[in-house]
Design a protein around this motif. Structure first.
Motif, PDB file in Angstrom:
ATOM      1  N   GLY A 373     -71.411 -13.122 110.417  1.00  0.00           N
ATOM      2  CA  GLY A 373     -71.758 -13.753 109.152  1.00  0.00           C
ATOM      3  C   GLY A 373     -71.002 -15.059 108.952  1.00  0.00           C
ATOM      4  N   ILE A 374     -71.677 -16.046 108.349  1.00  0.00           N
ATOM      5  CA  ILE A 374     -71.071 -17.352 108.064  1.00  0.00           C
ATOM      6  C   ILE A 374     -71.316 -17.670 106.584  1.00  0.00           C
ATOM      7  CG2 ILE A 374     -71.086 -19.829 108.557  1.00  0.00           C
ATOM      8  CD1 ILE A 374     -72.075 -19.164 111.357  1.00  0.00           C
ATOM      9  N   LEU A 375     -70.291 -18.198 105.943  1.00  0.00           N
ATOM     10  CA  LEU A 375     -70.408 -18.610 104.535  1.00  0.00           C
ATOM     11  C   LEU A 375     -69.877 -20.034 104.411  1.00  0.00           C
ATOM     12  CD1 LEU A 375     -69.663 -16.566 101.361  1.00  0.00           C
ATOM     13  CD2 LEU A 375     -68.757 -18.871 101.564  1.00  0.00           C
ATOM     14  N   ILE A 376     -70.688 -20.940 103.880  1.00  0.00           N
ATOM     15  CA  ILE A 376     -70.290 -22.332 103.656  1.00  0.00           C
ATOM     16  C   ILE A 376     -70.489 -22.652 102.178  1.00  0.00           C
ATOM     17  CG2 ILE A 376     -70.680 -24.750 104.272  1.00  0.00           C
ATOM     18  CD1 ILE A 376     -71.894 -23.792 106.897  1.00  0.00           C
ATOM     19  N   THR A 377     -69.436 -23.156 101.543  1.00  0.00           N
ATOM     20  CA  THR A 377     -69.523 -23.463 100.110  1.00  0.00           C
ATOM     21  C   THR A 377     -68.890 -24.817  99.809  1.00  0.00           C
ATOM     22  OG1 THR A 377     -68.898 -22.740  97.876  1.00  0.00           O
ATOM     23  CG2 THR A 377     -67.389 -22.209  99.641  1.00  0.00           C
ATOM     24  N   PRO A 378     -69.548 -25.652  98.996  1.00  0.00           N
ATOM     25  CA  PRO A 378     -68.929 -26.916  98.565  1.00  0.00           C
ATOM     26  C   PRO A 378     -67.967 -26.674  97.403  1.00  0.00           C
ATOM     27  CG  PRO A 378     -71.131 -26.740  97.651  1.00  0.00           C
ATOM     28  CD  PRO A 378     -70.929 -25.525  98.509  1.00  0.00           C
ATOM     29  N   VAL A 379     -66.969 -27.532  97.276  1.00  0.00           N
ATOM     30  CA  VAL A 379     -66.019 -27.495  96.164  1.00  0.00           C
ATOM     31  C   VAL A 379     -66.304 -28.710  95.290  1.00  0.00           C
ATOM     32  CG1 VAL A 379     -63.598 -27.504  95.476  1.00  0.00           C
ATOM     33  CG2 VAL A 379     -64.311 -26.314  97.565  1.00  0.00           C
ATOM     34  N   LEU A 380     -66.650 -28.463  94.010  1.00  0.00           N
ATOM     35  CA  LEU A 380     -67.086 -29.532  93.115  1.00  0.00           C
ATOM     36  C   LEU A 380     -66.014 -29.892  92.101  1.00  0.00           C
ATOM     37  CD1 LEU A 380     -70.726 -28.317  92.310  1.00  0.00           C
ATOM     38  CD2 LEU A 380     -69.988 -29.844  94.127  1.00  0.00           C
ATOM     39  N   PHE A 381     -65.982 -31.157  91.723  1.00  0.00           N
ATOM     40  CA  PHE A 381     -65.203 -31.636  90.580  1.00  0.00           C
ATOM     41  C   PHE A 381     -66.036 -32.686  89.858  1.00  0.00           C
ATOM     42  CE2 PHE A 381     -62.272 -34.681  88.620  1.00  0.00           C
ATOM     43  CZ  PHE A 381     -61.589 -33.826  87.763  1.00  0.00           C
ATOM     44  N   GLU A 382     -66.327 -32.418  88.593  1.00  0.00           N
ATOM     45  CA  GLU A 382     -67.186 -33.290  87.778  1.00  0.00           C
ATOM     46  C   GLU A 382     -68.512 -33.536  88.483  1.00  0.00           C
ATOM     47  OE1 GLU A 382     -64.986 -36.780  86.796  1.00  0.00           O
ATOM     48  OE2 GLU A 382     -63.704 -35.762  85.341  1.00  0.00           O
ATOM     49  N   ASN A 383     -69.068 -32.436  89.027  1.00  0.00           N
ATOM     50  CA  ASN A 383     -70.385 -32.425  89.682  1.00  0.00           C
ATOM     51  C   ASN A 383     -70.422 -33.279  90.952  1.00  0.00           C
ATOM     52  OD1 ASN A 383     -72.962 -31.270  89.684  1.00  0.00           O
ATOM     53  ND2 ASN A 383     -73.883 -33.133  88.857  1.00  0.00           N
ATOM     54  N   GLU A 384     -69.279 -33.568  91.538  1.00  0.00           N
ATOM     55  CA  GLU A 384     -69.209 -34.281  92.806  1.00  0.00           C
ATOM     56  C   GLU A 384     -68.492 -33.396  93.829  1.00  0.00           C
ATOM     57  OE1 GLU A 384     -70.469 -37.108  93.808  1.00  0.00           O
ATOM     58  OE2 GLU A 384     -71.425 -37.541  91.887  1.00  0.00           O
ATOM     59  N   VAL A 385     -69.021 -33.350  95.060  1.00  0.00           N
ATOM     60  CA  VAL A 385     -68.406 -32.552  96.118  1.00  0.00           C
ATOM     61  C   VAL A 385     -67.165 -33.279  96.628  1.00  0.00           C
ATOM     62  CG1 VAL A 385     -68.739 -31.518  98.387  1.00  0.00           C
ATOM     63  CG2 VAL A 385     -70.644 -31.612  96.764  1.00  0.00           C
ATOM     64  N   ILE A 386     -65.997 -32.624  96.494  1.00  0.00           N
ATOM     65  CA  ILE A 386     -64.757 -33.238  96.973  1.00  0.00           C
ATOM     66  C   ILE A 386     -64.176 -32.482  98.161  1.00  0.00           C
ATOM     67  CG2 ILE A 386     -64.213 -34.158  94.684  1.00  0.00           C
ATOM     68  CD1 ILE A 386     -62.198 -31.889  94.361  1.00  0.00           C
ATOM     69  N   ALA A 387     -64.728 -31.305  98.481  1.00  0.00           N
ATOM     70  CA  ALA A 387     -64.242 -30.541  99.629  1.00  0.00           C
ATOM     71  C   ALA A 387     -65.312 -29.533 100.020  1.00  0.00           C
ATOM     72  CB  ALA A 387     -62.927 -29.831  99.301  1.00  0.00           C
ATOM     73  N   VAL A 388     -65.198 -29.000 101.259  1.00  0.00           N
ATOM     74  CA  VAL A 388     -66.116 -27.984 101.765  1.00  0.00           C
ATOM     75  C   VAL A 388     -65.292 -26.919 102.471  1.00  0.00           C
ATOM     76  CG1 VAL A 388     -68.048 -27.483 103.300  1.00  0.00           C
ATOM     77  CG2 VAL A 388     -68.012 -29.620 102.028  1.00  0.00           C
ATOM     78  N   ILE A 389     -65.672 -25.637 102.270  1.00  0.00           N
ATOM     79  CA  ILE A 389     -64.980 -24.509 102.887  1.00  0.00           C
ATOM     80  C   ILE A 389     -65.996 -23.747 103.738  1.00  0.00           C
ATOM     81  CG2 ILE A 389     -63.754 -22.350 102.476  1.00  0.00           C
ATOM     82  CD1 ILE A 389     -62.890 -23.577  99.782  1.00  0.00           C
ATOM     83  N   LEU A 404     -67.180 -13.533  94.654  1.00  0.00           N
ATOM     84  CA  LEU A 404     -65.762 -13.878  94.567  1.00  0.00           C
ATOM     85  C   LEU A 404     -65.539 -15.334  94.970  1.00  0.00           C
ATOM     86  CD1 LEU A 404     -62.748 -13.174  94.292  1.00  0.00           C
ATOM     87  CD2 LEU A 404     -62.809 -12.430  96.684  1.00  0.00           C
ATOM     88  N   VAL A 405     -66.119 -15.746  96.095  1.00  0.00           N
ATOM     89  CA  VAL A 405     -65.953 -17.132  96.550  1.00  0.00           C
ATOM     90  C   VAL A 405     -66.533 -18.100  95.533  1.00  0.00           C
ATOM     91  CG1 VAL A 405     -66.597 -18.786  98.331  1.00  0.00           C
ATOM     92  CG2 VAL A 405     -65.916 -16.464  98.972  1.00  0.00           C
ATOM     93  N   SER A 406     -67.704 -17.765  94.973  1.00  0.00           N
ATOM     94  CA  SER A 406     -68.353 -18.648  93.999  1.00  0.00           C
ATOM     95  C   SER A 406     -67.482 -18.867  92.776  1.00  0.00           C
ATOM     96  CB  SER A 406     -69.706 -18.058  93.602  1.00  0.00           C
ATOM     97  OG  SER A 406     -70.310 -18.844  92.602  1.00  0.00           O
ATOM     98  N   GLN A 407     -66.857 -17.788  92.259  1.00  0.00           N
ATOM     99  CA  GLN A 407     -66.028 -17.930  91.055  1.00  0.00           C
ATOM    100  C   GLN A 407     -64.717 -18.653  91.352  1.00  0.00           C
ATOM    101  OE1 GLN A 407     -65.521 -14.553  88.500  1.00  0.00           O
ATOM    102  NE2 GLN A 407     -67.589 -13.748  88.904  1.00  0.00           N
ATOM    103  N   ILE A 408     -64.168 -18.444  92.528  1.00  0.00           N
ATOM    104  CA  ILE A 408     -62.885 -19.088  92.853  1.00  0.00           C
ATOM    105  C   ILE A 408     -63.056 -20.594  92.970  1.00  0.00           C
ATOM    106  CG2 ILE A 408     -61.185 -19.361  94.700  1.00  0.00           C
ATOM    107  CD1 ILE A 408     -61.243 -16.365  95.095  1.00  0.00           C
ATOM    108  N   VAL A 409     -64.136 -21.033  93.644  1.00  0.00           N
ATOM    109  CA  VAL A 409     -64.294 -22.482  93.857  1.00  0.00           C
ATOM    110  C   VAL A 409     -64.657 -23.219  92.573  1.00  0.00           C
ATOM    111  CG1 VAL A 409     -64.937 -22.207  96.268  1.00  0.00           C
ATOM    112  CG2 VAL A 409     -66.723 -22.226  94.522  1.00  0.00           C
ATOM    113  N   GLU A 410     -65.046 -22.485  91.502  1.00  0.00           N
ATOM    114  CA  GLU A 410     -65.349 -23.143  90.231  1.00  0.00           C
ATOM    115  C   GLU A 410     -64.123 -23.871  89.667  1.00  0.00           C
ATOM    116  OE1 GLU A 410     -66.945 -20.327  87.532  1.00  0.00           O
ATOM    117  OE2 GLU A 410     -68.883 -20.158  88.531  1.00  0.00           O
ATOM    118  N   THR A 411     -62.944 -23.270  89.861  1.00  0.00           N
ATOM    119  CA  THR A 411     -61.705 -23.904  89.373  1.00  0.00           C
ATOM    120  C   THR A 411     -60.903 -24.559  90.490  1.00  0.00           C
ATOM    121  OG1 THR A 411     -60.541 -21.786  89.591  1.00  0.00           O
ATOM    122  CG2 THR A 411     -61.547 -22.285  87.453  1.00  0.00           C
ATOM    123  N   PHE A 412     -61.248 -24.238  91.739  1.00  0.00           N
ATOM    124  CA  PHE A 412     -60.480 -24.789  92.853  1.00  0.00           C
ATOM    125  C   PHE A 412     -60.643 -26.300  92.941  1.00  0.00           C
ATOM    126  CE2 PHE A 412     -59.909 -25.378  97.572  1.00  0.00           C
ATOM    127  CZ  PHE A 412     -58.529 -25.149  97.557  1.00  0.00           C
ATOM    128  N   GLY A 413     -61.808 -26.810  92.545  1.00  0.00           N
ATOM    129  CA  GLY A 413     -62.028 -28.263  92.592  1.00  0.00           C
ATOM    130  C   GLY A 413     -61.062 -29.009  91.701  1.00  0.00           C
TER     131      GLY A 413
END
Length: 920
Positions: A373-389, A404-413
């Motif tokens: 399995g592979i999971l790729i998620t963008p990290v957003l800040f002010e609706n702009e992608v600033i990082a990718v995991i 879990l990943v979706s909720q964590i990256v909401e504040t990680f940006g």
């Protein structure tokens, strides 16, 4: 085996109620018949006896009127005295006939009534008529003989006695009838209790029969729930219900709830755990390594990579987890390049189950394994992608792991952007420092050359023969100086651009604090309201310990709110956005106000508290009263906080003119020196400058022992500067401290020149403090406040229709519960669009509580559209916002708000505002 036919609890209960209602109806019919009989007898007693007594009294009164009228006529000879006589003579006979008719069923009373009539007629024929005739004939001597004989008096006495006997007999009959009615009433009462007892027995039998079938199942469910509750948070236990009724549905719903709570607790605990891991990190590489280490454990992933966006939309790998020795995988990619680049461009999370064979393998001690399995998620800040995991696992990623990943990256940006911002600020500051040093060196060189030029000029005057040579050298030097000046101007311009950039970053920081204020105040609003309602324990269903828990939650929430306000005050001061409002202060009232506030604290800590105000202090002093009071309260709070025994004193005196410097006299002729002295722990010399910095105390032990964040003295220092004054400290360890603030009386604020100097100093200080502001924003928030209490009993709120417009269900629940307790009818809209739809269909809304920050349509646009609707131009709208920056109130009022309240809500203020607008 489960029953195929479902006989629900409702059917069981309804059957029992039908039987009970049938019994009640039968008893009501019987009781109604008996009550009607009693009512008939009661009416007879009331009407018959009342009429008898009334007619008896009227007849007796008529006879007395005749006797009185006759005497008046005999004595005075005036015929007008015969008017009541003649009227009574006409009426007593009619009343007698009516009375005799009422007594037709009582011959004995009729006999007594006839005797009364005979006596009356005897008095009229033998006494009354003859005397009237004698008076008309003026035969006074014969009239006197009638009165001397006393025959008329005997008849009147006999009439009175006969009436008394008649009424006595009638009263005895009335009493007899009442006694008979009481006996019947007693019989009916006994019968009624007998019927009720019979119904109760039937109800008990039916309830026992029905409840036995219900309780048996409830006991099974309760036993399982108690087992779950006693297992210290074990949510894996499930309920097994065998009956085919609502209890089965309850068990299924409870099992689903347990599964949901178990999932939510797992997610929240993991989010809290990972948040604590990357607090205080200042390097983006370190952040990536820590984040990947934790997230791979939680998602059971075996490989991870962390990419950060840099210039030209290029993403560079900053950290990896379990990366192989060959460093397989991309080191960088561009936005839209490849699958990972396309995911970053589309700003969406994706998982893959069918993995290509050439994909990065996962290395173990025994060999390489293909991921499942592979999971790729963008990290957003002010609706702009600033990082990718990117994560890879030996198993497929479950929906729980994806959530879990979706909720964590909401504040990680926010964290990634904050750390990158700090790193950029540090880089800019280093460049600024380097350029400043270079500029200083060039200035020194230019000054040296200028001195040499001056020396050569003096020598030229003494040596005329060398004038030409010196002039040539002078021209060369001048050209060099001009070149240096141009270079200096260029460097100065670059430095100004860097300063502008730092000011822009400060503005970004202020907006960030405002947004964070909204995010913190929104849940804090519901925490404060609901904890206060729990602490009041209106239904008396909480234990004392639970009530105390609610008070602690409420107090902690207010501490959090107080420090949020302090941080925002500091941000506004340093950004030059804090308004200062100068006005009159009555200095004679200041000691009394502080005495009322701090005397209870002094009494509680057994400290001596004194306030001294010199006689030369003028009663009227011009400054910002709010900031002035806050300085004094902060200083006194610190003094009491760090003093265990001894005393705390406040001294207010005017600085004499001969002590004022020329600069101070130019600012104001009236300066005050206010000192707060304590006998507390004292402050070491090497720490006395540190305590005025934000989030600083003298040492870490103070934080552990006394608490606090170190904002109080920093705010005092900044407020003192804003008011044109300064603050000084004198302290010895173990002997106590004295904080002295000197402040001028300024009726119209600072002069333009002084404001310009302050503005220059603020710009200069911004560069040195901006990094401290970033660090300070992550500190712990804590300060003491008092609990809010809601006033009760207002009838103005009853049956009022209130529309709450808010997207946060916690605020909706807290507000709805609070307002409904006051009797108000609540309607809820979750955004501006839904609000407008409700107003189109419902014209009975009395007032709107409007949140500002909402999706789809925010509060500003919603209020503006409401004001364009003709029927709603005067509808009261109260704006509720958790943002606390300058001009927020004016912006709300311009958009159409009638009033403005900031979150978290003060319930007293809320109900006060509601009362004003609902009355209007």
């Amino acid at each position: 085996m489960e029953s195929e036919v479902k006989f629900g609890i409702r059917s069981k209960i309804v059957l029992g109620y039908i039987i009970i209602i049938a019994c009640l109806l039968a008893s009501v019919v019987l009781l109604n018949h008996q009550i009607k009989s009693l009512q008939k007898e009661r009416n007879f007693i009331i009407n018959h006896d009342s009429d008898v007594h009334d007619l008896t009294n009227r007849i007796e009164r008529d006879i007395l009127d005749m006797e009185t009228g006759q005497r008046g006529y005999v004595i005075s000879g005036d015929t007008s005295y015969l008017d009541p006589y003649n009227k009574a003579e006409d009426s007593w006979g009619k009343d007698y006939e009516r009375l005799n008719e009422l007594l037709k069923n009582n011959p004995n009373q009729q006999k007594k009534l006839q005797d009364i009539r005979s006596t009356i007629e005897h008095w009229i024929t033998t006494i009354s008529v003859p005397i009237n005739q004698l008076k008309k004939d003026n035969r006074t001597a014969e009239i006197k003989k009638f009165y001397i004989a006393g025959t008329g008096q005997k008849d009147m006495d006999s009439i009175r006695d006969q009436f008394d006997q008649f009424r006595s007999t009638e009263r005895a009959l009335t009493q007899k009838r009442a006694t008979q009615l009481d006996n019947k009433n007693t019989i009916i009462t006994i019968g009624l209790f007998g019927i009720l007892l019979l119904i109760c027995l039937i109800s008990i039998v039916m309830a026992s029969t029905i409840s036995r079938s219900i309780v048996r199942t409830i006991k099974d469910v309760t036993r399982v729930i108690s087992k779950i509750a006693s297992s210290k948070g074990d949510l894996t236990e499930r309920i097994n219900v065998k009956t085919n009724d609502e209890m089965k549905e309850l068990g299924s719903a409870t099992n689903a709830l347990l599964a949901h709570i178990e999932k939510r607790e797992w997610i929240q605990s993991n989010i809290a755990a990972i948040l604590t891991k990357y607090q205080g990190i200042s390097s983006i590489n370190t952040l990536g390594e820590i984040f990947l280490s934790e997230i791979t454990k939680m998602t059971e992933a075996s490989f991870g990579a962390f990419y950060v966006r840099e210039e030209n939309d290029e993403f560079v790998k900053k950290a990896a987890f379990a990366d192989s020795i060959d460093d397989i995988g991309r080191d960088r990619f561009y936005l839209g390049q490849g699958l990972i680049g396309q995911i970053a461009k589309e700003k969406r999370i994706m998982t893959f189950k069918e993995i290509p064979r050439d994909y990065h393998v996962i290395s173990t001690g025994l060999g390489d394994v293909q991921p499942k399995g592979i999971l790729i998620t963008p990290v957003l800040f002010e609706n702009e992608v600033i990082a990718v995991i990117e994560l890879a696992s030996l198993t497929e990623f479950s929906m729980l792991h994806q959530e879990l990943v979706s909720q964590i990256v909401e504040t990680f940006g926010l964290t990634v952007n904050s750390i990158m911002g700090r790193m950029e600020i540090v880089r800019l500051l280093n460049e600024s420092r380097s350029m400043t040093e270079e500029l200083q060196a060039q200035s020194e060189e230019l000054q040296t050359q200028s001195e040499e030029l001056q020396t050569q000029t003096e020598e030229s005057q003494m040596q005329a023969e060398e004038l030409l040579t010196i002039n040539e050298q002078l021209e060369e030097r001048t050209k060099e100086a001009e070149a240096k000046s141009k270079e200096l101007e260029r460097v100065k311009k670059e430095l100004e651009e860097k300063a502008d950039q730092l000011l822009l970053n400060s503005n970004y920081k202020s907006e960030f604090l405002a947004n964070m204020s909204h995010e913190l105040r929104t849940p804090l609003n519901s925490i404060l309201i609901l904890s206060e309602m729990l602490a009041e324990n209106g239904n008396q269903d909480l234990s004392e310990e639970e009530v105390e828990f609610a008070r602690v939650i409420h107090s902690s929430g207010e501490d959090l709110l107080s420090l949020i306000n302090d941080i925002l005050d500091l941000s506004k001061i340093e950004a030059g956005k804090l308004d200062v409002h100068y006005g009159e202060i009555n200095m004679s009232e200041v000691p009394e106000q502080l005495e009322r506030t701090f005397s209870p604290i002094a009494k509680k800590k057994n400290l001596d508290f004194k306030i001294n105000k010199s006689a030369n202090v003028e009663d009227v002093f011009y400054t910002d009263e709010k900031r002035f009071q806050q300085i004094l309260k902060n200083l006194l709070s610190n003094a009491f906080k760090f003093t265990e025994e001894g005393s705390v004193s406040l001294n207010i005196k005017k600085i004499e003119d001969d002590v004022l410097t020329q600069e101070m006299q130019m600012t104001s002729s009236n300066w005050l020196a206010i000192s707060v002295t304590d006998t507390g722990i004292g402050i070491p010399k090497n720490k006395q400058n540190l305590i005025f910095e934000s989030f600083q105390q003298a040492d870490g032990a103070m934080v552990r022992k006394y608490g606090g964040t170190g904002l109080g003295l920093s705010i005092c220092k900044e407020f003192a500067k804003l008011l044109g004054g300064e603050i000084f400290l004198k302290s010895e360890v173990g002997e106590g401290s004295t904080f002295t603030i000197i402040i001028p009386s300024l009726s119209e604020g600072f002069s333009k020149e002084r404001e310009a100097n302050m503005a220059f100093n603020e710009v200069a200080s911004t560069i040195s403090t901006v990094n401290k502001e970033r660090v300070g924003a992550d500190k712990t928030i804590e300060q003491d406040t008092e609990a809010l209490h809601e006033s009760k009993g207002d009838t103005v709120f009853k049956s009022k229709n209130i529309l709450i417009v808010d997207d946060d269900y916690r605020n909706i629940y807290a507000l709805k519960t609070t307002l409904e307790k006051r009797g108000m009818n609540i309607t809820v809209a979750h955004d501006g669009v839904e609000c407008l739809d409700i107003l189109k269909d419902n014209q009975e809304i009395d007032l709107i509580l409007m949140d500002i920050m909402m999706p789809n349509m925010d509060g500003y646009e919603t209020m503006s559209r409401i004001r364009t609707m003709k029927t709603l131009t005067n509808l009261p709208i109260i704006a509720l916002t958790a943002k606390a920056m300058k001009h927020d109130k004016e912006k709300c009022l311009q958009a159409g708000a009638s009033d403005y309240i900031s979150k978290p809500l003060n319930l007293d203020q809320l109900f006060s505002v509601l009362r004003v607008w609902l009355v209007k």
